[in-house]
Design an enzyme around this catalytic site. Structure first.
Site, PDB file in Angstrom:
ATOM      1  N   THR A 191      -6.378  -2.386   7.171  1.00  0.00           N
ATOM      2  CA  THR A 191      -6.318  -1.137   6.396  1.00  0.00           C
ATOM      3  C   THR A 191      -7.120  -0.098   7.175  1.00  0.00           C
ATOM      4  O   THR A 191      -8.044  -0.458   7.912  1.00  0.00           O
ATOM      5  CB  THR A 191      -6.949  -1.308   5.001  1.00  0.00           C
ATOM      6  OG1 THR A 191      -8.302  -1.709   5.179  1.00  0.00           O
ATOM      7  CG2 THR A 191      -6.212  -2.343   4.178  1.00  0.00           C
ATOM      8  N   GLU A 335      -1.289  -3.237   2.212  1.00  0.00           N
ATOM      9  CA  GLU A 335      -1.259  -4.498   1.476  1.00  0.00           C
ATOM     10  C   GLU A 335       0.133  -4.835   0.932  1.00  0.00           C
ATOM     11  O   GLU A 335       0.392  -5.960   0.525  1.00  0.00           O
ATOM     12  CB  GLU A 335      -2.238  -4.422   0.285  1.00  0.00           C
ATOM     13  CG  GLU A 335      -3.710  -4.406   0.665  1.00  0.00           C
ATOM     14  CD  GLU A 335      -4.253  -3.015   0.984  1.00  0.00           C
ATOM     15  OE1 GLU A 335      -3.452  -2.115   1.324  1.00  0.00           O
ATOM     16  OE2 GLU A 335      -5.482  -2.826   0.902  1.00  0.00           O
ATOM     17  N   LYS A 440     -13.346  13.440 -12.794  1.00  0.00           N
ATOM     18  CA  LYS A 440     -13.576  13.236 -14.224  1.00  0.00           C
ATOM     19  C   LYS A 440     -14.466  14.350 -14.746  1.00  0.00           C
ATOM     20  O   LYS A 440     -15.646  14.415 -14.450  1.00  0.00           O
ATOM     21  CB  LYS A 440     -14.205  11.861 -14.473  1.00  0.00           C
ATOM     22  CG  LYS A 440     -13.798  11.306 -15.798  1.00  0.00           C
ATOM     23  CD  LYS A 440     -13.713   9.789 -15.777  1.00  0.00           C
ATOM     24  CE  LYS A 440     -13.163   9.329 -17.128  1.00  0.00           C
ATOM     25  NZ  LYS A 440     -13.516   7.973 -17.451  1.00  0.00           N
ATOM     26  N   TRP A 445      -9.626  13.342 -17.261  1.00  0.00           N
ATOM     27  CA  TRP A 445      -9.210  13.231 -15.867  1.00  0.00           C
ATOM     28  C   TRP A 445      -8.442  14.459 -15.411  1.00  0.00           C
ATOM     29  O   TRP A 445      -7.574  14.961 -16.113  1.00  0.00           O
ATOM     30  CB  TRP A 445      -8.274  12.022 -15.694  1.00  0.00           C
ATOM     31  CG  TRP A 445      -9.020  10.729 -15.702  1.00  0.00           C
ATOM     32  CD1 TRP A 445     -10.372  10.567 -15.803  1.00  0.00           C
ATOM     33  CD2 TRP A 445      -8.453   9.427 -15.599  1.00  0.00           C
ATOM     34  NE1 TRP A 445     -10.681   9.241 -15.773  1.00  0.00           N
ATOM     35  CE2 TRP A 445      -9.532   8.517 -15.648  1.00  0.00           C
ATOM     36  CE3 TRP A 445      -7.154   8.951 -15.464  1.00  0.00           C
ATOM     37  CZ2 TRP A 445      -9.339   7.143 -15.571  1.00  0.00           C
ATOM     38  CZ3 TRP A 445      -6.967   7.591 -15.388  1.00  0.00           C
ATOM     39  CH2 TRP A 445      -8.046   6.699 -15.433  1.00  0.00           C
TER      40      TRP A 445
HETATM   41  P1  ADP Z   1      -5.642   3.612   3.369  1.00  0.00           P
HETATM   42  O1  ADP Z   1      -5.987   2.927   2.080  1.00  0.00           O
HETATM   43  O2  ADP Z   1      -6.632   3.355   4.417  1.00  0.00           O
HETATM   44  O3  ADP Z   1      -5.255   5.056   3.231  1.00  0.00           O
HETATM   45  P2  ADP Z   1      -2.886   2.791   3.430  1.00  0.00           P
HETATM   46  O4  ADP Z   1      -2.157   3.437   4.502  1.00  0.00           O
HETATM   47  O5  ADP Z   1      -2.613   1.398   3.120  1.00  0.00           O
HETATM   48  O6  ADP Z   1      -4.364   2.870   3.871  1.00  0.00           O
HETATM   49  O7  ADP Z   1      -2.768   3.714   2.163  1.00  0.00           O
HETATM   50  C1  ADP Z   1      -2.227   3.319   0.932  1.00  0.00           C
HETATM   51  C2  ADP Z   1      -2.475   4.391  -0.077  1.00  0.00           C
HETATM   52  O8  ADP Z   1      -1.816   5.606   0.288  1.00  0.00           O
HETATM   53  C3  ADP Z   1      -1.942   4.078  -1.443  1.00  0.00           C
HETATM   54  O9  ADP Z   1      -2.787   3.202  -2.161  1.00  0.00           O
HETATM   55  C4  ADP Z   1      -1.869   5.473  -2.062  1.00  0.00           C
HETATM   56  O10 ADP Z   1      -3.132   5.892  -2.538  1.00  0.00           O
HETATM   57  C5  ADP Z   1      -1.506   6.353  -0.903  1.00  0.00           C
HETATM   58  N1  ADP Z   1      -0.073   6.661  -0.951  1.00  0.00           N
HETATM   59  C6  ADP Z   1       0.911   6.126  -0.237  1.00  0.00           C
HETATM   60  N2  ADP Z   1       2.096   6.690  -0.541  1.00  0.00           N
HETATM   61  C7  ADP Z   1       1.866   7.604  -1.502  1.00  0.00           C
HETATM   62  C8  ADP Z   1       2.682   8.521  -2.268  1.00  0.00           C
HETATM   63  N3  ADP Z   1       3.997   8.635  -2.078  1.00  0.00           N
HETATM   64  N4  ADP Z   1       2.068   9.289  -3.199  1.00  0.00           N
HETATM   65  C9  ADP Z   1       0.740   9.217  -3.395  1.00  0.00           C
HETATM   66  N5  ADP Z   1      -0.075   8.395  -2.710  1.00  0.00           N
HETATM   67  C10 ADP Z   1       0.470   7.593  -1.779  1.00  0.00           C
END
Ligand code: ADP
Length: 546
Positions: A191, A335, A440, A445
């Site tokens: 990640t 993940e 918050k 929220w």
């Molecule tokens: P990191 O957690 O380091 O950013 P990832 O690339 O695995 O790594 O990111 C996943 C996260 O990206 C998701 O949990 C979400 O918060 C965000 N995300 C991915 N796609 C979208 C989307 N279409 N809209 C909003 N958030 C998104």
């Protein structure tokens, strides 16, 4: 009763075998900056066999980790196919992290070999002192025998340097691909560490295979051999969303940008290679859009552009509609391989009625089950209204991290996504925030994503990011940092009024700042952690409004 079906494993080897024989004449096209180079899938398969033979000679005879430190190009695709198929584990290193962080990841994964693009050799030289487990460095992307500037420091005690093309030249063109267990590791990715230490996710052959079929579904993107797929999302980030595997499996042509990802180069590549599908984070598509607006450019070959990794601004989708290109939002995470959901509206829903679906994070894939949880882990209704944390499970969702217990992230066999939102009865999810980004205020929220979207819909605003900042009265309040388009001049008061058209008054930010650029993470997302630190250190010139 047991089924009578054969227990034939789903593997990367079978993706390679099928794709590179059935579609042997299809090509992977790599941008060189001056033009492109082309290689057929049949040739990719021959070179993958040569690569496997070379790795075997270097001592890769089991599940050793073979890392890559590469752009999106043909050689990276060869490693994608060869390494898992020979029973080893492909570990894609994120070149945009700091050398110490990359070293931490390589050491944690116990990387044995690294394949590096010649252009990235100087960067890798800074990483190697932090990566003692790496015994072999293979330099790709340069003709056999040609010296690579800066390669000297790569060799060291117990570490050898090789040329990719020299190794491949030794042949042979075939390899005795073993029959691997579909549950064994095929590849791994960490990640990006937006929350704490990077954590390793290990994909299985089975999960890679199933996930490769996902984009080929008609309810998703319907990839087929008629497509020309341009994966802009880096191959070091969640297997480039799995698209290289999907393209080989369905026989689509793959178009690789290599290191030429600047908007002008992207537009040139789109005009000359005419991709039908492209994928990347919203910032990439924002850049391409700005370029087309300023200098013109024909992107009409694209039937769909897939954007995700962070919320896709409504204004960006509308702007692409005007270019005749459909921008489809997808949601997922490292993940989840990463595809979790795709925002294609239900059949028959078009025009204005489609927007609530297009603006959502999408409809869940058949392989990704989701639920909402509230305080204390209570399961909440999926009625499209109730907001909670989204948890997921499925055959391409990780159930643990590599050598790292993180009980906080797993809950009764579900993965806690850290995303807060709602799920409706049709399986569409709407994300209001990441749990750590939620604002918050006075116990209520506020969605930073909603505020950002509304701000970026303003014609004078190029980028906008909103974070929660401490407030004596309300606990937290939103702080908005905006990047104003060149030549435009817009007052924060005016932006507040603009927001008031779509957002309740109590949610309007009182604190504003004009900035040159929103800080980005290693994969091009808004880095709110950097912003929170900068705010705490008093680095913003904050304007009070309202
Ligand atoms: P990191 O957690 O380091 O950013 P990832 O690339 O695995 O790594 O990111 C996943 C996260 O990206 C998701 O949990 C979400 O918060 C965000 N995300 C991915 N796609 C979208 C989307 N279409 N809209 C909003 N958030 C998104």
């Amino acid at each position: 009763m047991r089924s009578t079906m054969m227990d034939v494993p789903l593997t990367v080897t079978s993706i390679m075998r099928y794709g590179t024989t059935t579609f042997r004449g299809k090509e992977v096209v790599t941008n060189t900056g001056e033009g492109v180079r082309r290689r057929t899938y049949a040739e990719v398969a021959r070179r993958a066999a040569r690569l496997a033979n070379a790795l075997r000679r270097l001592g890769v005879d089991g599940d050793q980790r073979v890392a890559t430190f590469m752009w999106n190009n043909a050689e990276h695709l060869e490693a994608y196919l060869a390494v898992p198929s020979m029973g080893a584990v492909l570990h894609t290193l994120n070149i945009r992290l700091s050398p110490a962080q990359i070293g931490y990841i390589a050491t944690h994964a116990d990387d044995f070999v690294v394949i590096v693009d010649a252009s990235l050799v100087p960067l890798l030289a800074e990483v190697l002192p932090h990566a003692p487990t790496i015994r072999h460095v293979i330099i790709a992307g340069t003709p056999a025998g040609e010296p690579v500037p800066g390669a000297g420091p790569l060799a060291g005690p117990g570490r050898e340097v090789h040329g990719y093309e020299e190794l491949l030249a030794a042949g042979p063109d075939s390899f005795g691909w073993p029959e691997v267990d579909e549950k064994s590791a095929a590849s791994m990715c960490y990640t990006s560490g937006t929350t704490g230490h990077p954590k390793g996710v290990v994909y299985s052959h089975r999960s890679v295979y199933l996930h490769a079929m996902g984009p080929c579904l008609g309810n998703a993107f319907g990839f087929s051999e008629r497509d020309r797929v341009l994966p802009v999302v880096p191959m070091f980030h969640v297997n480039s969303w799995g698209f290289p595997f999907s393209a080989v499996l369905c026989g689509a042509t793959t178009i690789m940008p290599d290191r030429h990802m600047q908007p002008a180069a992207m537009v040139r590549l789109i005009e000359s290679e005419r991709p039908t599908v492209a994928a990347g984070v919203p910032t990439i598509w924002q850049g391409v859009l700005e370029h087309v607006r300023a200098h013109g450019g024909d992107v009409s070959s694209l039937r769909v552009v897939i954007a995700g990794g962070s919320a896709v601004p409504h204004s960006l989708m509308k702007a692409y509609d005007e270019l005749g290109v459909t921008l489809v939002q997808a949601w997922g995470m490292t993940e989840t391989s990463p595809l979790g959901s795709v925002a294609v509206p239900p059949a028959g829903v078009t025009g204005a009625e489609a927007w609530p679906y297009r603006d959502s994070a999408g409809r869940l894939f058949c392989t990704v089950q989701a639920r909402l949880t509230g305080d204390g882990g209570a399961v909440l209704p999926q009625d499209g209204e109730t907001v909670g944390e989204i948890e997921v499970r499925g055959p391409w969702v990780t159930g643990a991290y590599y050598k790292d217990d993180d009980p906080q992230k797993f809950h009764d066999g579900w993965l806690r996504t850290g995303d807060v939102g709602s799920i409706d009865e049709g399986g569409f999810i709407r994300i209001s925030d990441r749990s750590k980004d939620v604002i918050k205020s006075g116990g209520e929220w506020i969605s930073s994503v909603e505020l950002e979207n509304a701000l970026m819909a303003h014609p004078d605003i190029l980028e906008a990011a909103v974070i929660g900042v401490p407030d004596d009265k309300w606990g937290e309040r939103p702080f908005a940092a905006v990047v104003v388009r060149d030549g435009a001049d817009v007052l924060a008061e005016h932006l507040r009024d603009h927001l008031a058209a779509s957002v309740p008054r109590w949610q309007l930010p009182e604190r504003w700042a004009y900035i040159d650029e929103v800080p980005k993470t290693s994969v091009g997302k808004f880095s709110k952690r950097t912003m929170r630190e900068a705010y705490a250190n008093g680095e913003y010139k904050v304007i009070q409004v309202g």
